[in-house]
Scaffold this active site. Structure first.
Site, mmCIF file in Angstrom:
data_model
loop_
_atom_site.group_PDB
_atom_site.id
_atom_site.type_symbol
_atom_site.label_atom_id
_atom_site.label_comp_id
_atom_site.label_asym_id
_atom_site.label_seq_id
_atom_site.Cartn_x
_atom_site.Cartn_y
_atom_site.Cartn_z
ATOM 1 N N SER A 160 0.893 -1.184 0.120
ATOM 2 C CA SER A 160 -0.271 -0.103 0.037
ATOM 3 C C SER A 160 0.968 1.119 0.079
ATOM 4 O O SER A 160 2.282 1.211 0.164
ATOM 5 C CB SER A 160 -0.940 0.119 1.038
ATOM 6 N N LYS A 161 0.189 2.525 -0.387
ATOM 7 C CA LYS A 161 1.002 3.537 -0.525
ATOM 8 C C LYS A 161 1.786 4.001 0.814
ATOM 9 O O LYS A 161 2.914 4.822 0.563
ATOM 10 C CB LYS A 161 0.075 4.876 -0.982
ATOM 11 N N ARG A 162 1.277 3.642 1.777
ATOM 12 C CA ARG A 162 1.932 4.087 3.153
ATOM 13 C C ARG A 162 3.130 3.371 3.029
ATOM 14 O O ARG A 162 3.978 3.763 4.150
ATOM 15 C CB ARG A 162 0.905 3.477 4.340
ATOM 16 N N HIS A 163 3.294 2.103 2.562
ATOM 17 C CA HIS A 163 4.653 1.549 2.913
ATOM 18 C C HIS A 163 5.487 1.796 1.558
ATOM 19 O O HIS A 163 6.374 0.897 1.332
ATOM 20 C CB HIS A 163 4.317 0.144 3.004
ATOM 21 N N GLY A 164 5.514 3.093 0.984
ATOM 22 C CA GLY A 164 6.308 3.095 -0.269
ATOM 23 C C GLY A 164 5.907 3.096 -1.711
ATOM 24 O O GLY A 164 4.797 3.543 -1.446
#
Ligand code: GLU
Length: 493
Positions: free
Chosen positions: A260-264
Site C-alpha cells: 500500500s501507498k503507506r509502505h512506499g
C-alpha cells in the site's frame, strides 16, 4: 477454435498500482501467447470514486510499460478515443445497455426492487453481527409483488435492484489457478445490481460487458473471488456461456501485507520516476507469482509471451522484493541500447544540476561515455546521479583514512609530476592517451602495480574503488585532471 479475448478492466481511481500492472500483464501475456485480443475497458460506474485525470494516467502507465491492447480506450493527440467493434468501452457510456438487462432480470424474476433505507440496512446488519451471523440483506423486499414495487416507484420512492439468489444452492465454477470452487447461495448476499443513482454496480456491469465483448478468460485479483459465484449465477440465468476464471494471488510486501501507498512506492509512475526501465519492471512483475518452466529470470516481453501459462501461477501471494527488482532491472540496464539509456539518464543529471541543455548539445558523446562507464553499477537510472558525482567535482577529498594514507606515500609526488608532464605534451585527452598514459608513467618512473594505480585513482576521484581508470581519465580530460592534481598536492601531499 474460438478467438481468445481478454480484458483489463480497471477503475480510474487515481494511479495504476503495480499489482494492477501485473494483472494487466498476465492478461496481455496470455492473450498474445494465444494469438488472441487484449482489451482495455474502463469500469467507472462507481461515481463516488471518480478522479480527474486518472484515466489518462492509467493509459500512459500501460503505454510506458509496453502493454499494448487491441481494442478499448486510447489517448490520441491528448484526446480520449475508443476503438473496436464492441464499444463503448467506458462503462458510464453503457448505462442503457445495463438497464435493458436489469429489466430482463426483473421480468424473469431473477431480480427485485428493494426500497430499504440505509438506516434499516445498518440496523439489520448490526443485529446480525450481535447474533454472530454473517451480515447480509435479510430479503424483506423479496416479498413485494412487481405491481406493489412499481407503484412505489411511481410515487417517487428511491430504490435499488437486487439479485434474487435461489436458497441453498451450490454454485460451482473452475478457476485455472485454484481448481474447482463451490459456494452455497446461503453464504452470498442478494447483491445490488442497479444503484439508486441509476448506475449499475460493478457486478452487473462486469457480467454484461464480459459477455457482450466476447471475453473468454477473466484474469483478475483474488479479491474478486468471493464475487465470482454471483457472476456465475448471472451467466446462468441469462443463458450465457461463462468465461474461464483465473484469480491471481495478491502482490504482498516482505511482511506479507498488501502493498500500500503507506509502505512506499506502489504506483507505476513512482517506479518510472525512479528510473526503472519498463523492461525491468515488467520482467520482474511477471515473476511475482509466476515462473517459467526453465526458471530463467531475465526475460524480454517476447520471451514472456512465449513462456507464459497459468499452470505455473502460484496459489499463494507473490512477494514484491525490491532487491530482486533492482537485480533484474540492473540486468536490463546493462544490456540496454546506450543511446536510449543516455536519453533516460539526461533528465536525472539535469535535475541534479550536473548538466544543462547547452552541455547536452555540446557534449552529448561525453555524456554517453559517462553513462557507459557507470551503467554497470546501476540498478535504476536515477542512481546515476550519485555514481557520476566524481566526474563533476574537482575538489577531490579522500573518502577515508585509507584513501588518505594511499596519497601520503613517498612516491606519490613523483607519480603526479609525471602525470602532469605527460598532460603538458598534449592538447586534449583522447582515447589513445587515456589508454596508454599509465604505461608511460610506469616506464618513466618505475612505479608500477598497486603503487601506480591506487594513488592515481584516489588523486583523481578521492575513492579507492570505482569505474575503470581509463574511462575516468578520458572523461575528466586535461584541465580537470590538472586541477585535481593541484588541489590534492596543495592539501594532502
Ligand atoms: N474494475 C475492477 C477493478 O478495479 C475489475 C475487476 C475485474 O477484472 O473483474 O479491479
Amino acid at each position: 477454435m474460438k478467438e481468445v479475448r481478454l480484458r483489463f478492466a480497471p477503475s480510474p481511481t487515481g494511479y495504476l498500482h503495480i499489482g494492477g500492472l501485473r494483472t494487466a500483464l498476465y492478461n496481455y501475456l496470455f492473450a498474445k501467447h494465444n494469438n488472441g485480443k487484449f482489451i482495455l475497458r474502463i469500469e467507472d460506474t462507481d461515481r463516488t470514486r471518480y478522479v480527474e485525470g486518472a484515466l489518462e494516467n492509467l493509459i500512459e502507465s500501460l503505454r510506458w510499460a509496453g502493454i499494448e491492447y487491441d481494442e478499448g480506450v486510447f489517448v490520441e493527440n491528448d484526446k480520449i478515443v475508443q476503438k473496436g467493434e464492441y464499444g463503448p468501452y467506458i462503462q458510464s457510456e453503457r448505462l442503457n445497455i445495463y438497464q435493458k438487462y436489469v429489466d430482463e432480470l426483473i421480468e424473469k424474476g431473477y431480480a427485485y426492487y428493494c426500497f430499504c433505507s440505509k438506516e434499516r440496512l445498518d440496523k439489520v446488519r448490526e443485529e446480525q453481527k450481535i447474533k454472530g451471523l454473517i451480515p447480509k440483506y435479510d430479503g424483506l423486499c423479496r416479498s413485494l409483488s412487481l405491481e406493489e414495487a412499481r407503484e412505489k416507484i411511481a410515487n417517487g420512492e428511491e430504490y435499488v435492484v437486487r439479485l434474487k439468489l435461489p436458497p441453498n444452492r451450490d454454485i460451482k465454477f473452475e478457476d485455472l489457478v485454484r481448481g474447482n470452487i463451490t459456494i452455497n447461495t446461503e453464504d452470498i448476499d442478494d447483491q445490488v445490481l442497479l444503484k439508486s443513482d441509476g448506475y449499475p454496480t460493478y457486478h452487473m456491469a462486469v457480467v454484461v460487458d464480459d459477455h457482450l465483448m466476447g471475453i473468454t478468460h477473466i484474469v483478475r485479483g483474488e479479491e474478486w473471488l468471493p464475487s465470482t459465484p454471483k457472476h456465475v449465477y448471472l451467466y446462468e440465468v441469462f443463458g450465457w456461456e461463462k468465461p474461464v476464471y483465473v484469480h491471481l494471488p495478491t502482490v504482498l510486501n516482505k511482511e506479507r501485507k498488501k502493498l500500500s501507498k503507506r509502505h512506499g512506492d506502489v504506483a507505476v509512475e513512482d517506479f518510472r520516476e525512479k528510473g526503472y526501465l519498463p523492461e525491468g519492471l515488467i520482467n520482474y512483475l511477471a515473476l511475482v507469482g509466476w515462473s517459467p518452466e526453465d526458471n530463467e529470470e531475465i526475460l524480454t516481453m517476447e520471451e514472456l509471451i512465449e513462456k507464459f501459462s497459468f499452470e505455473r501461477v502460484s496459489k499463494t501471494g507473490g512477494i514484491f522484493d525490491k532487491d530482486k527488482l533492482d537485480w533484474v532491472n540492473g540486468h536490463h540496464i546493462r544490456s540496454y541500447d546506450l543511446d536510449k539509456l543516455t536519453e533516460l539518464a539526461i533528465p536525472h543529471l539535469k535535475e541534479a544540476n550536473l548538466i544543462d541543455d547547452k552541455f547536452v548539445e555540446e557534449r552529448y558523446n561525453w555524456i554517453k561515455t559517462l553513462v557507459e562507464t557507470v551503467k554497470e553499477s546501476l540498478s535504476n537510472v536515477s542512481e546515476i546521479v550519485d555514481k557520476v558525482d566524481i566526474f563533476f567535482n574537482n575538489q577531490v577529498e579522500p573518502e577515508d583514512e585509507e584513501a588518505l594514507s594511499i596519497l601520503k606515500q613517498d612516491h606519490v609526488p613523483n607519480l603526479l609530476n609525471a602525470f602532469k608532464q605527460e598532460l603538458e605534451n598534449i592538447g586534449e585527452v583522447d582515447e589513445e592517451f587515456a589508454k596508454t598514459i599509465m604505461k608511460k608513467i610506469q616506464k618513466g618512473t618505475g612505479i608500477k602495480g598497486k603503487k601506480l594505480f591506487m594513488p592515481t585513482r584516489v588523486a583523481l576521484t578521492g575513492n579507492i574503488h570505482g569505474p575503470e581508470l581509463v574511462s575516468i581519465i578520458y572523461l575528466l580530460g586535461k584541465q580537470n585532471i590538472l586541477n585535481r592534481i593541484k588541489y590534492v598536492e596543495e592539501r594532502y601531499l
